[in-house]
Structure formats: structure tokens, C-alpha cells
Design an enzyme around this catalytic site. Structure first.
Site, PDB file in Angstrom:
ATOM      1  N   ASP A 440       0.874  -1.171   0.000  1.00  0.00           N
ATOM      2  CA  ASP A 440       0.000   0.000   0.000  1.00  0.00           C
ATOM      3  C   ASP A 440       0.921   1.235   0.000  1.00  0.00           C
ATOM      4  O   ASP A 440       2.117   1.119   0.249  1.00  0.00           O
ATOM      5  CB  ASP A 440      -0.862  -0.055   1.279  1.00  0.00           C
ATOM      6  CG  ASP A 440      -1.748   1.168   1.440  1.00  0.00           C
ATOM      7  OD1 ASP A 440      -2.305   1.607   0.426  1.00  0.00           O
ATOM      8  OD2 ASP A 440      -1.882   1.668   2.562  1.00  0.00           O
ATOM      9  N   PHE A 604     -17.405  15.017   2.079  1.00  0.00           N
ATOM     10  CA  PHE A 604     -16.621  14.433   0.981  1.00  0.00           C
ATOM     11  C   PHE A 604     -17.088  12.994   0.737  1.00  0.00           C
ATOM     12  O   PHE A 604     -17.323  12.246   1.669  1.00  0.00           O
ATOM     13  CB  PHE A 604     -15.141  14.425   1.374  1.00  0.00           C
ATOM     14  CG  PHE A 604     -14.240  13.807   0.336  1.00  0.00           C
ATOM     15  CD1 PHE A 604     -13.669  14.589  -0.652  1.00  0.00           C
ATOM     16  CD2 PHE A 604     -13.967  12.449   0.351  1.00  0.00           C
ATOM     17  CE1 PHE A 604     -12.841  14.025  -1.613  1.00  0.00           C
ATOM     18  CE2 PHE A 604     -13.150  11.876  -0.608  1.00  0.00           C
ATOM     19  CZ  PHE A 604     -12.582  12.668  -1.593  1.00  0.00           C
ATOM     20  N   LYS A 609     -15.731  13.418  -4.896  1.00  0.00           N
ATOM     21  CA  LYS A 609     -14.332  13.854  -4.722  1.00  0.00           C
ATOM     22  C   LYS A 609     -14.220  15.327  -4.308  1.00  0.00           C
ATOM     23  O   LYS A 609     -13.254  16.007  -4.659  1.00  0.00           O
ATOM     24  CB  LYS A 609     -13.515  13.612  -5.999  1.00  0.00           C
ATOM     25  CG  LYS A 609     -13.409  12.152  -6.408  1.00  0.00           C
ATOM     26  CD  LYS A 609     -12.474  11.970  -7.586  1.00  0.00           C
ATOM     27  CE  LYS A 609     -12.313  10.517  -7.951  1.00  0.00           C
ATOM     28  NZ  LYS A 609     -13.519   9.868  -8.439  1.00  0.00           N
ATOM     29  N   ARG A 657      -0.060  16.295  -2.525  1.00  0.00           N
ATOM     30  CA  ARG A 657      -1.486  16.014  -2.705  1.00  0.00           C
ATOM     31  C   ARG A 657      -2.184  17.361  -2.876  1.00  0.00           C
ATOM     32  O   ARG A 657      -2.093  18.219  -2.004  1.00  0.00           O
ATOM     33  CB  ARG A 657      -2.035  15.284  -1.480  1.00  0.00           C
ATOM     34  CG  ARG A 657      -1.411  13.905  -1.279  1.00  0.00           C
ATOM     35  CD  ARG A 657      -1.506  13.471   0.163  1.00  0.00           C
ATOM     36  NE  ARG A 657      -2.842  13.088   0.547  1.00  0.00           N
ATOM     37  CZ  ARG A 657      -3.271  11.829   0.643  1.00  0.00           C
ATOM     38  NH1 ARG A 657      -2.458  10.837   0.379  1.00  0.00           N
ATOM     39  NH2 ARG A 657      -4.490  11.545   1.007  1.00  0.00           N
ATOM     40  N   THR A 737      -2.603   1.462  -4.616  1.00  0.00           N
ATOM     41  CA  THR A 737      -3.059   2.568  -3.767  1.00  0.00           C
ATOM     42  C   THR A 737      -4.382   3.122  -4.262  1.00  0.00           C
ATOM     43  O   THR A 737      -4.728   2.993  -5.429  1.00  0.00           O
ATOM     44  CB  THR A 737      -1.993   3.698  -3.738  1.00  0.00           C
ATOM     45  OG1 THR A 737      -2.501   4.804  -3.031  1.00  0.00           O
ATOM     46  CG2 THR A 737      -1.629   4.154  -5.143  1.00  0.00           C
ATOM     47  N   ASP A 739      -4.900   6.306  -4.052  1.00  0.00           N
ATOM     48  CA  ASP A 739      -4.601   7.708  -4.365  1.00  0.00           C
ATOM     49  C   ASP A 739      -4.613   7.962  -5.870  1.00  0.00           C
ATOM     50  O   ASP A 739      -4.646   7.034  -6.665  1.00  0.00           O
ATOM     51  CB  ASP A 739      -3.227   8.068  -3.798  1.00  0.00           C
ATOM     52  CG  ASP A 739      -3.225   9.483  -3.222  1.00  0.00           C
ATOM     53  OD1 ASP A 739      -3.962  10.314  -3.766  1.00  0.00           O
ATOM     54  OD2 ASP A 739      -2.505   9.726  -2.242  1.00  0.00           O
ATOM     55  N   ASP A 845      -1.322  -1.077   6.095  1.00  0.00           N
ATOM     56  CA  ASP A 845      -1.443  -0.575   7.472  1.00  0.00           C
ATOM     57  C   ASP A 845      -2.868  -0.222   7.856  1.00  0.00           C
ATOM     58  O   ASP A 845      -3.134   0.091   9.007  1.00  0.00           O
ATOM     59  CB  ASP A 845      -0.572   0.678   7.641  1.00  0.00           C
ATOM     60  CG  ASP A 845      -1.156   1.880   6.930  1.00  0.00           C
ATOM     61  OD1 ASP A 845      -1.198   2.964   7.530  1.00  0.00           O
ATOM     62  OD2 ASP A 845      -1.603   1.739   5.783  1.00  0.00           O
TER      63      ASP A 845
END
Length: 1107
Positions: A440, A604, A609, A657, A737, A739, A845
Site C-alpha cells: 500500500d 466528501f 471527490k 497532494r 493505492t 490515491d 497498514d
């Protein structure tokens, strides 16, 4: 309060929705469904892509005559037609259908439908609901023994020994004493049953503790104490602060004035951030509990009004009505039974024991054949099978299990990787066989600690070194507005007037900075929490008139990004000091408090998004709609600009980000109109979510772009050297991921997952089969480049070109999958296992990594910011990512090499004695008589040789430091050369040679009595085994020497008591000593010479380093 409130459960709605969706796609009549199905049909027929293989170039795609590049697997799939395919396919279909039918009968699920819940009157519920008890036990009183025995005897080794031991009850087949067969088997089973019983008892105690927790229940007679397991649907339960919520409930009332509370969900989803829950407004407003509301109130419930079982109340005291209990709670329905993981070494040994069994049967048949099938030959065959049964050693499983426990203990005691926990003790060798490492990103490679790095206003950009400029401009901006009426925030008024009258007027940089910082400080879901000075650990929300001291304030939010943004606004002077459901208070650099009324909040979601908030400035009565979100979601919402896309790309390349912040000023009329439509949409029963989203979207038009923020997720310590070491060790690393693509690519480069010199191929977004086909062809032409692909494109590729895609991806040095759902992560792991047959390891995690960790052959969890769910579900738990290097390269490697040596030595120990038995029977006219009886056999497998053989678990070929310095040593293990058919055959030949020498030597050298043969051969056998252990050892440990001497001492001491087997006076003579010495030297010396020559002529890779 005893009103009848009909509640529509989430589950039934979801089921209905999925049913509706299925109908929509299968609809053949007129309408959108038909249109879509026909479109797919046309596409599949006309494109004839089924028959079109992937090719080398796009020219080939256009020209039919070109040379197609076909994948072998695809050809095989098409060849399997005809009678064989028809018969196999038919049988498979029949079996699958029967199994599915049986499963459906056995596990017939209750039909999900809306339920009516009577508040405080559970007895009025018509349907039966499950008990609210938690049960994590594997077995009950009746299934414990059968269950444990089944788990043991499904292994061929144990089943074989059970049959052999049972045969000793038949007088005709009895060979020795019963204890020689039943004692080892009984010991193995006793150890296993004890271990399982202890684990089961611990699980029972944990369950009992949770089920016995007491809660206050509201009844007509007042408060009553009730056990967690006795709670029923419809009960009104009071849950205190820091108490576990016992079941899924609807949140009716709280002691907090704000009408909301925080809950901790780390035990449910692994996330450590607190979640805000809101009480149902009509019950929160009731003056006292137990009063009926008249007239009846209809209020829609949302996910914010629910409290889930296994979460903990973090603030205030709450009252809720129980909706789902026991098996129907969200936490129980989300848990899947993890598969029992079996290591590759165990599977290989299972195959070898089957090969040994075939050898055993063949040897017995040969013996009976040479006997001439005289008399009852089948009885002789059985007796030979029992005589040679030591070919398959029962002690193999005992030694391996004890070895695994020792490796686990060594891992946990290693000071270089503190905090490492071994949760699955059966697969430490798997750590030494890994080829694919799937990790991850957030919280695993990165710390999940966000730091604000960049603010971009379009014409000017501020970094960490220029934050003081923002601070100064903010201070100037607020000091100018302070003299005006009652310190109101007038700086926002002039821009608004200018905008409405003359939109072309450009604002000053100072006012734009001010607007941007204010928007970031207002548009979020963060709540400041103050630790009370008095009682330690108690949290209370301060009112406006209390002292907002900075040192005991912490921020709580569902996302660390939001906390980072609010902490940044505090650092530049605009501090969030208080927030409840209806208002928010900011403190300016000059210490003045600004109050804003929160009119609406739009949270959110992964679909939208973005998140938004509508606030009214109490001092100026202005209404403003603020919104922030991902660039893809916001680029269509904000006014035209020429810098947003470019700057987002730049920031993403830096590994930041990004969030786009925008605002829109609303008049009272505009807001009133919006509120009416919004409330109406919220009350609709059908398609509520779609209607609400449509109303909110009506506001999201032509918004004023304020700024772009960049937040950095810092890398874990020593991620780069660890990934480099693992890559040098031959592991292929995939990053999965959720992301976005740019951030994932950037982290992959900054962490050196993809080296700086390596090319990356970004897989273009594909939606159809043709697009996927062309994109795969484009990717095929690239060599030695990392692949970056999004979850949606991956789904399309796997739908049509599964084999081809996996085969291409496996050739890449690194793969990055972004926008991956948790189920997708697990699916990728399973695909790699199926297509490559290699061992996989998953590292994560958070709660979203659990499915991937459980699907992998070896799961490693990291205890991080997102809680402990991943580390509890994993086979191994580490505290930092950098520890994985040592765990694999040192412990994984040594565990596998030690187990391989140990298992082959234990087999050698059984083979050598079976060879001696075969020679003995051959010499004595193929008689099925045992060579060694009673205690000699038990002693040989235990007291005389067990300790030296088991001490092989301490052996190591290179020092840990050397293994870390040369991770290339790990590569050899993936080929499985330490335990292969070749090494196994070498040990078989050694066993046959030594067994033959020992037996023939004893027969040649004995003079008068048969008892001397037994004494000479058995003593030489024990000495040979001790010398062979010494020959196998690569690095001596003091415990090994102690084990050798102890075993020899035990044998010499026991000779005095073995007078029923040995001639004691003969043992004391020199004749006995020289004969034993001669035989032992002949059996061992050639092997020592061969080993020395091999080390000189063809040394293994590790010996080059150790020398």
C-alpha cells in the site's frame, strides 16, 4: 417516545438496488437497458476481437496479413474443444451446480426487508432477531475433537501413521510393542490438541468478557442494567463516554449541547481519526424522554444518524435505539473467515512423503516377490509395509512444528526489528520464498503525516520558506478592517461589491491571500477538541466564552489532509477555536473572534471527490458557499482559468497532494430557494441520493477559483534503501493505492520504487475492448519500463485480456496501480498467484488493506496512523516499513534454509534404518522380522538423535550482517534449490549407502551370536547420525556441541539398562569398539571427502562470502 418508527435498513435497500441494476442490464425491452445490451452485443459481434490476438504493432491491427504475435496461453485456451472438453466441462458444471445447490440449502439466507422497530418495546417485534452475542470461537464442545483431528489427518503424513498404528491391534500384523507406534503419534496429537485448546479457551474468555459488559437500558420503570448479550432490537440503550457501542443503533439523543458526538472507529475500519455523528433532531429536541410527540413527525435518517457496533463513544453520553444485533451487525457481516495458510515447504514435503510411500510399497512388493508369494503373501506384504514404515518419519511434523516455533521466537527477540510480532507461526519459511511484494502507499511507504507545503494563487506561489509573507499580509488585512464597525470582517465586503458591479476589477494580492486563507480555515470538517485540565483523559468542548488556550487544543477530522490545512491556517494567524453543528469560530492574528453560522455541510464522498460548506458571517450577514476538492472534480466547477491544470501537474510531480479551493457568494433569496429544494430532496424516498446531488450541483456553477493547496505526505524512514535492498534480492514490487495517478507516480519515484533512469509507461484510460487492445499493443513494444495504471483501466483489461495483461505486467520491474478499491487489491494478489504460481507478500497498514493481506501467501501488517486492524489480521506485524528488509533477507532466508536441511535430515534418519531393515530381511531369507525392537526404535527417533538433529534450527550459512549486505543471496531461494528433487535424491543415495555399509559391516564382522549384530549395527548407526549432523552444520553454535555430547552421553549411559537387547559383557570389550569404529569410519569418511572436494571445486555462493 414509544412512537412506531419504520426504519428502512441499508441492507435491504442495497439488495434492492443491486437487483434493480441487474434488471437494468438484462432488460431486453425498449429503454436504456435494451439499448446498452444491444450496444455490447454489436460491439462483441462486429469487432470479432475474440479471435484477434494481441500483435507486435498497430500496422498489424490494420493489416490482416501481418504476423500476429500470439500468446501461448491464449492458444491453449482455444485448443481445448472437442469431446474431452465437453465431458470435463459437463462434469465440472454438474458438480458445481450440485455443490451450489447444497450450499444454498445449508446456508439459506434470510430475505432482507424493511423492519418496524418499537422504541423501548422489543417484545412487540414480530420477527425473530439474532442474539447480540459475539462468537469468535472456531469450535464448540462437540466439534472440538473431531475438528482438530480432521485438521491433522488431512495431511497425508499423519493419516498414514494413524493407519499404521491401528494395524498393530491386529494380531497377525503386530510387529513390535504398541507404544513404538502409538507414543510418537499420541505425542504429536496431544501437543496439537493442547495448543488448539489453549487458543480456543482464550477466544472463549475474550468473547465472554465482551458479552458480559453491562449497559444501562431505558424502560418504563426507569434505568435497568443489562448484559451486552441480552440486548434486543428496539431496546433504548445508554452508552457512556469511552464505552463500546454494543450493536448497530440509531442515534437519538446526546448530552452534548451541539447535538452531536464523536466516535472512534479504529476497531471497525482501522482508521484512528474520530468520526462525527449527529443525533436525530426531533428526538434531540424532546424536552424529556418518554414523551410522545404530537402530531407524528416524519424525519429522514442518514448514515450520520447511525452508530456502529464495536466503535467507541469519544465524547458525551448517548442514547440510541438498537436496530441490528449479533450476526446482523455491520462489523460481523464485514468479517470474512481468513483462509488457513499452508507454506510452500509443507506442500513440497507432502509431495515427497507421497513419493516415499510409493517407494515403501514398491520395496514391500519386491520383498514379497523375492519370497515367491509363498503362504498368505498378503499378510507378509502388510508386515513388510509396517517394517519399512520408518521410511516416512512421524517425527518430521514434530520437528518442523517445533522449528517454526523457534523461528518465530527468534524473529520476536531480534533487537534490530523491535515490536515485530509473529501471529501465524506456521509459515515463517514463506518469508524466504517471496517473488512479488504488493504494498500500500499511504501509511506504508509514507507516514500518513501531512505537512502543508504550497499555496498557489494563480499569479503568485508561496512555499515553506515564504509563509511569513502570508502571515504579514493576513495581519495587515485584518488590522485594516479592525477600526470599522464592531470589528466586522469588512475586507470581504468590498471585493464582493466590486465583483457584483464591475467583475473586471483585479483584486490586490493581499485581499486574495486573505480570501484564500479564510476559505481554507472555513471549508472543512475539523473540530477543535480541548483536553480538560481537571480530570485526566476527559475531553470537553469549550463554549465561546471559555479560554481558547493553544497548548491543550487538538484537531479531530476524518482526514489527516484537513487537519494539516487547519494547522497551517493556525500557523499563519487564523485559528479555528471552536466548532459545533451550527457555528464555527475563528481567531484573527489580533486576537479578535469571528463567528460564522454553518448553514449546510456537504461531506466528501469518493464519488463526488469534493466537499463544501455554506456559512453566514454573523457580523456582515453575508452568505458564502465554499468548496474544495480534487482537481478532476473542481476543474468543471470553477470559472475559466489558464493555470489550474498545469500547476496541479507540477505539484503532483513534486509528490504533493493537491486540493482546489473555490467560493461563491449567495444572496438571501438564492440561499432560501436552494434550502427549500434541498430539504425536499432529502425527504424523497426514491433515488434520494441522486436528487440531493442534483440540487447541490445547481450551486456548483461558475465558482470563483481562490487557490490551489499542496500537502506532502512524508516518506517513512529508510524507505529508499529498503526498497532498493528488496529489489536487489530479486523481488518485484507492486504498489497498490487508492490515491490519484500523479501522486502515486511521484511517490513511486521519490521512494525509488521506480529508479530515476527507468521509463514509466502510463496506461491511458480505457473503457472498451478495442481501446484496451490497442493500449496493450502499445505497452508490449516498451521494454524494461514501469507500468502505471488506474483501477478502472485495470478492470477493463482484466475483463477481456486477463492472461495477456498479467503476463505483460509480470515482466515489468515495478507496477503502480492507482485508484484501487480494497477488493481490487485482493483480486490482483489472487491473479498473480494463479498466473505465475509464485509466492506473494502483501504489506499494508489500514482496514482497507486487510483483504489483500489475507489473500496473499504471506501478509505483513504495519502498526501505523490508521490503527491496528491490518497488523492484527496479518501473519507478521512490524512497527516500521524498514524492518521488512531484515525480516525477509535475514529471518526468511535462514528459516527456509534451516527447515529444508532439518526436514531432509529427518527423512534421512528414517531412510537409513529402513535400508538396514531391507538388507537384514534379504540376508535372512526375506523374513518379515524387525531388526530393532521396542525401546531401541523409540530411543533412536527421540533421546539418541533428536537434540542434535533439532539443533540444525540454529545453523546459519552467513552472518545476518552479510545477508543484509548481499541481498542477492536471497534470489537463490526462490528457485527452491535447498529442498528439491535433486537434493532429496542425494539424501536417498546417502541413506542407502550408509544403511548398506552399516548392516553388511555388522553381518561380516559379527562372530558367534546374532545379539552382537544388533549391538554393533545400532551403536554404529547412532554414531553415524551424530557425525552426519556435524557434517551438515555450516556454522557451529555452542548449543549444537552440547546437544551432540548430551546425546552421546545418554546413549552410553543407557547401554547399562539395555541388557534385554545387547550383550553387556561384549560391549565392554575392545573388539566391539574397533568393529563399531571401523564401520562408522567407512560409512562417514567418503562423505566428508566428497563434501571437501565439492567446497573446493564448486563452492556455493555463500561460502565465497564467508571465506
Amino acid at each position: 417516545m414509544a412512537e412506531q418508527i419504520p426504519l428502512y435498513p441499508v441492507r435491504s435497500a442495497a439488495a434492492a438496488a443491486s437487483g434493480k441494476r441487474a434488471a437494468y442490464f438484462s432488460a431486453a425491452g425498449p429503454g436504456p437497458g435494451a439499448e446498452r445490451s444491444s450496444r455490447y452485443q454489436l460491439e462483441d459481434e462486429s469487432a470479432h476481437l475474440d479471435e484477434m490476438p494481441l500483435m507486435m504493432s498497430e500496422e498489424g491491427f490494420e493489416n490482416d496479413e501481418s504476423d500476429y504475435h500470439k500468446l501461448p496461453r491464449a492458444r491453449i485456451m482455444r485448443r481445448k474443444r472437442g469431446l474431452e472438453w465437453f465431458v470435463c466441462g459437463g462434469l465440472k458444471f454438474l458438480c458445481t451446480s450440485c455443490c451450489d445447490w447444497l450450499i444454498n440449502i445449508c446456508q439459506r439466507k434470510k430475505e432482507l426487508k424493511a423492519r418496524t422497530v418499537w422504541l423501548g418495546y422489543p417484545e412487540k417485534c414480530e420477527e425473530k432477531h439474532p442474539r447480540n452475542s459475539i462468537k469468535n470461537q472456531k469450535y464448540n464442545v462437540f466439534t472440538f475433537i473431531p475438528g482438530v483431528l480432521y485438521e491433522q489427518f488431512k495431511f497425508f503424513l499423519n493419516l498414514y501413521f494413524l493407519v499404521v498404528s491401528c494395524s498393530q491391534f491386529v494380531p497377525a500384523l503386530k510387529i513390535g510393542y504398541l507404544y513404538t507406534y502409538w507414543a510418537p503419534l499420541g505425542f504429536v496429537l496431544a501437543v496439537t490438541i493442547m495448543r488448539e485448546a489453549i487458543d480456543e479457551f482464550r477466544r472463549f474468555q475474550r468473547d465472554k468478557e465482551v458479552n458480559s459488559q453491562l449497559y444501562s437500558k431505558l424502560t418504563v420503570r426507569g434505568k435497568v442494567q443489562v448484559k451486552s448479550s441480552d440486548i434486543q432490537v428496539g431496546d433504548l440503550i445508554i452508552v457512556e463516554k469511552n464505552q463500546r457501542i454494543p450493536s448497530d443503533m440509531v442515534f437519538l439523543r446526546t448530552s452534548e449541547k451541539a447535538g452531536s458526538c464523536f466516535i472512534r472507529t479504529d476497531q471497525l475500519d482501522g482508521e484512528t481519526d474520530w468520526k462525527l455523528k449527529v443525533a436525530v433532531s426531533c428526538t434531540q429536541r424532546l424536552p424529556a424522554l418518554g414523551e410522545d410527540s404530537d402530531p407524528p413527525i416524519h424525519e429522514s435518517l442518514s448514515i450520520e444518524n447511525t452508530l456502529w457496533a464495536s466503535t467507541v463513544v469519544a465524547s458525551g453520553t448517548i442514547i440510541g435505539v438498537v436496530i441490528y444485533t449479533g450476526k446482523e451487525t455491520r462489523s460481523v457481516m464485514n468479517t470474512s473467515n481468513p483462509k488457513n495458510k499452508v507454506g510452500l515447504l509443507d506442500l513440497e514435503l507432502n509431495q515427497l512423503t507421497k513419493a516415499l510411500f510409493l517407494a515403501l510399497v514398491a520395496l514391500s512388493v519386491v520383498m514379497v516377490t523375492l519370497q515367491g508369494f509363498s503362504g498368505p503373501w498378503y499378510r507378509s506384504l502388510f508386515r513388510f509395509l509396517l517394517l519399512f514404515s520408518y521410511i516416512i518419519p512421524i517425527s518430521l511434523r514434530v520437528n518442523l512444528d517445533m522449528g517454526k516455533a523457534a523461528y518465530g521466537w527468534m524473529i520476536m527477540k531480534d533487537e534490530n526489528i523491535p515490536g515485530t510480532v509473529v501471529r501465524t507461526s506456521t509459515i515463517p519459511e514463506e518469508l524466504g520464498r517471496l517473488v512479488y511484494l504488493l504494498t500500500d502507499k499511504t501509511g506504508t511507504l509514507t507516514r500518513n503525516e501531512m505537512v502543508f507545503k504550497r499555496l498557489h494563487l494563480g499569479t503568485v506561489s508561496y512555499g515553506t520558506d515564504t509563509m511569513d509573507e502570508i502571515q504579514n499580509q493576513l495581519m495587515n488585512s485584518y488590522s485594516q478592517t479592525q477600526p470599522q464597525a464592531s470589528g466586522n470582517n469588512a475586507s470581504s465586503t468590498p471585493p464582493r461589491k466590486a465583483q457584483s458591479s464591475a467583475p473586471k476589477v483585479r483584486k490586490s494580492v493581499s485581499s486574495r491571500v486573505h480570501e484564500a486563507v479564510k476559505a481554507v480555515a472555513l471549508c472543512h470538517n475539523v473540530t477543535p477538541v480541548y483536553e480538560a485540565r481537571g480530570a485526566a483523559g476527559e475531553t470537553e468542548f469549550t463554549e465561546a466564552d471559555q479560554d481558547f488556550s493553544d497548548d491543550n487544543r487538538t484537531y479531530q477530522a476524518s482526514s489527516p489532509d484537513e487537519v494539516a490545512l487547519v494547522q497551517w491556517t493556525e500557523s499563519v494567524g487564523l485559528t479555528l477555536v471552536n466548532r459545533d453543528l451550527t457555528s464555527m469560530q475563528l481567531r484573527t492574528p489580533s486576537g479578535q473572534i469571528l463567528t460564522y453560522c454553518i448553514l449546510q455541510t456537504f461531506p466528501f464522498t469518493s464519488e463526488s471527490k469534493r466537499m463544501g460548506v455554506i456559512v453566514r458571517d454573523e457580523s456582515t450577514a453575508e452568505i458564502t458557499f465554499y468548496m474544495k476538492g480534487a482537481d478532476v472534480a473542481m476543474s468543471t466547477v470553477v470559472q475559466y482559468n489558464d493555470w489550474l491544470e498545469e500547476e496541479c501537474g507540477n505539484m503532483a510531480r513534486e509528490g504533493l497532494r493537491t486540493l482546489v479551493v473555490a467560493k461563491r457568494a449567495l444572496t438571501d433569496e438564492q440561499y432560501q430557494d436552494f434550502e427549500n429544494r434541498y430539504n425536499q430532496a432529502k425527504l424523497s424516498i426514491h433515488d434520494r441520493t441522486l436528487k440531493v446531488a442534483a440540487v447541490v450541483e445547481s450551486l456548483e456553477r461558475e465558482m470563483e477559483l481562490l487557490c490551489l493547496t499542496g500537502v506532502e505526505d512524508q516518506l517513512q524512514t529508510d524507505v529508499r534503501p529498503t526498497l532498493e535492498m528488496l529489489r536487489n534480492a530479486g523481488l518485484k514490487i507492486w504498489m497498490l493505492t487508492g490515491d490519484k495517478l500523479e501522486t502515486a507516480t511521484c511517490i513511486a519515484k521519490s521512494s525509488h520504487l521506480v529508479s530515476r533512469t527507468q521509463d514509466t509507461h502510463v496506461f491511458r484510460p480505457v473503457t472498451s475492448r478495442g481501446e484496451a487492445h490497442l493500449e496493450l499493443n502499445a505497452f508490449r513494444r516498451k521494454h524494461d519500463c514501469a507500468l502505471v495504471i488506474s483501477g478502472d483501466s485495470l478492470e477493463v483489461c482484466l475483463k477481456y485480456y486477463e492472461h495477456e495483461f498479467v503476463e505483460l505486467a509480470c515482466q515489468c520491474p515495478a507496477v503502480v496501480c492507482c485508484r484501487c478499491a480494497p477488493t481490487q487489491k485482493a483480486h490482483i494478489v489472487k491473479l498473480l498467484q494463479q498466473h505465475t504460481g509464485r509466492r506473494t507478500c502483501a504489506i499494508g497498514d489500514g482496514g482497507n488493506d486487510v483483504s489483500m493481506i489475507q489473500a496473499a501467501d504471506c501478509g505483513i501488517g504495519i502498526e501505523g496512523k490508521e490503527g491496528r486492524q491490518a497488523s492484527l489480521a496479518a501473519d507478521f506485524s512490524v512497527s516500521q516499513f524498514k524492518h521488512i528488509g531484515r525480516l525477509l533477507v535475514v529471518h526468511g532466508r535462514s528459516s527456509y534454509k534451516r527447515s529444508a536441511a532439518l526436514s531432509q535430515f529427518v527423512m534421512h534418519r528414517g531412510l537409513i534404518i529402513s535400508t538396514m531393515q531391507a538388507v537384514f530381511s534379504s540376508v535372512f531369507y526375506f523374513a518379515s522380522v524387525p531388526l530393532y525392537q521396542g525401546f531401541l526404535m523409540v530411543g533412536y527417533a527421540t533421546v539418541y538423535t533428536m537434540f542434535p538433529v533439532f539443533s540444525l534450527v540454529l545453523d546459519q550459512d552467513v552472518k545476518p550482517e552479510m545477508a543484509m549486505l548481499y541481498p542477492e543471496l536471497y534470489k537463490d531461494l526462490t528457485k527452491g534449490r535447498s529442498l528439491s528433487c535433486k537434493t532429496f535424491l542425494v539424501w536417498v543415495l546417502i541413506s542407502i549407502y550408509q544403511g548398506g555399509i552399516l548392516m553388511f559391516g555388522a553381518l561380516v564382522l559379527f562372530e558367534s551370536e546374532f545379539v552382537h549384530v544388533v549391538a554393533i549395527s545400532f551403536t554404529a548407526l547412532v554414531l553415524t547420525e551424530l557425525l552426519m549432523v556435524a557434517l551438515t552444520v555450516r556454522t557451529w553454535h555452542w548449543l549444537m556441541a552440547v546437544a551432540e555430547l548430551l546425546s552421546l552421553g545418554c546413549y552410553v549411559a543407557s547401554l547399562a539398562f539395555l541388557n534385554q537387547y545387547f550383550d553387556v559383557p561384549f560391549i565392554m570389550t575392545m573388539t566391539f569398539v574397533w568393529k563399531v569404529s571401523a564401520i562408522t569410519v567407512v560409512s562417514c569418511l567418503p562423505l566428508y571427502i566428497l563434501k571437501y572436494l565439492k567446497r573446493k571445486l564448486s563452492p556455493p555462493s555463500y561460502s565465497k562470502l564467508s571465506s
